[in-house]
Design a protein around this motif. Structure first.
Motif, short mmCIF file in Angstrom:
data_model
loop_
_atom_site.label_atom_id
_atom_site.label_comp_id
_atom_site.label_asym_id
_atom_site.label_seq_id
_atom_site.Cartn_x
_atom_site.Cartn_y
_atom_site.Cartn_z
N GLY A 3 0.82 -1.20 0.00
CA GLY A 3 0.00 0.00 0.00
C GLY A 3 0.86 1.25 0.00
O GLY A 3 2.09 1.20 -0.03
N LYS A 4 0.16 2.38 0.05
CA LYS A 4 0.87 3.66 0.11
C LYS A 4 -0.05 4.72 0.66
O LYS A 4 -1.28 4.55 0.69
CB LYS A 4 1.38 4.06 -1.27
N LEU A 5 0.55 5.83 1.08
CA LEU A 5 -0.18 6.99 1.56
C LEU A 5 0.11 8.16 0.64
O LEU A 5 1.28 8.47 0.38
CB LEU A 5 0.24 7.34 2.99
N THR A 6 -0.96 8.79 0.14
CA THR A 6 -0.81 9.97 -0.71
C THR A 6 -1.77 11.06 -0.24
O THR A 6 -2.69 10.81 0.53
CB THR A 6 -1.10 9.64 -2.19
N THR A 7 -1.54 12.28 -0.74
CA THR A 7 -2.40 13.41 -0.44
C THR A 7 -2.37 14.38 -1.60
O THR A 7 -1.49 14.32 -2.46
CB THR A 7 -1.98 14.11 0.87
N HIS A 8 -3.33 15.26 -1.62
CA HIS A 8 -3.28 16.43 -2.49
C HIS A 8 -4.14 17.51 -1.87
O HIS A 8 -4.99 17.24 -1.02
CB HIS A 8 -3.67 16.13 -3.94
N VAL A 9 -3.88 18.76 -2.27
CA VAL A 9 -4.58 19.90 -1.69
C VAL A 9 -5.18 20.74 -2.81
O VAL A 9 -4.49 21.08 -3.78
CB VAL A 9 -3.62 20.78 -0.86
N LEU A 10 -6.47 21.05 -2.66
CA LEU A 10 -7.16 21.92 -3.61
C LEU A 10 -7.52 23.22 -2.91
O LEU A 10 -8.11 23.21 -1.82
CB LEU A 10 -8.41 21.24 -4.16
N ASP A 11 -7.16 24.32 -3.53
CA ASP A 11 -7.43 25.67 -3.04
C ASP A 11 -8.79 26.08 -3.59
O ASP A 11 -8.94 26.32 -4.80
CB ASP A 11 -6.31 26.58 -3.54
N THR A 12 -9.81 26.16 -2.73
CA THR A 12 -11.16 26.45 -3.21
C THR A 12 -11.38 27.94 -3.47
O THR A 12 -12.38 28.31 -4.07
CB THR A 12 -12.22 25.93 -2.23
N VAL A 13 -10.46 28.80 -3.06
CA VAL A 13 -10.54 30.22 -3.39
C VAL A 13 -10.15 30.44 -4.85
O VAL A 13 -10.84 31.11 -5.61
CB VAL A 13 -9.63 31.07 -2.47
N ARG A 14 -9.05 29.82 -5.24
CA ARG A 14 -8.54 29.98 -6.60
C ARG A 14 -9.11 28.93 -7.56
O ARG A 14 -8.94 29.05 -8.77
CB ARG A 14 -7.02 29.91 -6.59
N GLY A 15 -9.75 27.91 -7.02
CA GLY A 15 -10.34 26.89 -7.86
C GLY A 15 -9.34 25.98 -8.54
O GLY A 15 -9.52 25.59 -9.69
N GLY A 16 -8.27 25.64 -7.84
CA GLY A 16 -7.26 24.77 -8.43
C GLY A 16 -6.32 24.20 -7.38
O GLY A 16 -6.56 24.34 -6.17
#
Length: 120
Positions: A3-16
């Motif tokens: 298995g693995k652990l991943t993440t990502h972040v979305l900026d909802t102010v800039r929409g990306g």
């Protein structure tokens, strides 16, 4: 199958994607609550890390915490934030029960709110 652990972040102010956000990964002792910093990473242009946060032998069952440094991130391009910021460090504590599967912990964030879920 590892298995693995991943993440990502979305900026909802800039929409990306939230490029350039600092993220800390901590392990948490289930008995004492004591935390150990495992690594500090910065998101890439896609709001992700260049490699999984945990893989192979380092990806074990246990309690972990991701801390997203959102206050510093938003202060780089929003000059109307109050001081202190409403959200500065966003901790998400979660458990890994099955280290043979993929755990994905995304963050959708603005200076005023955030949400997360177990992604795929």
């Amino acid at each position: 199958m590892a298995g693995k652990l991943t993440t990502h972040v979305l900026d909802t102010v800039r929409g990306g994607p939230a490029a350039g956000m600092t993220i800390e990964l901590w392990s948490v002792d289930g008995q004492t609550g004591e935390k150990t910093l495992l690594k500090t990473i910065i998101t890439n242009a896609d709001g992700r890390t260049d490699a999984p946060l945990l893989v192979e032998q380092e990806f074990t069952s246990g309690i972990y915490e991701l801390v997203f440094v959102v206050g510093r991130y938003f202060s780089h391009y929003l000059d109307t934030l109050p001081k202190p910021a409403f959200l500065d460090r966003v901790p998400i504590q979660f458990g890994i029960a099955d280290p043979t599967t993929h755990y994905h912990v995304p963050l959708l964030v603005s200076p005023w709110a955030y949400s997360t879920y177990r992604g795929s």
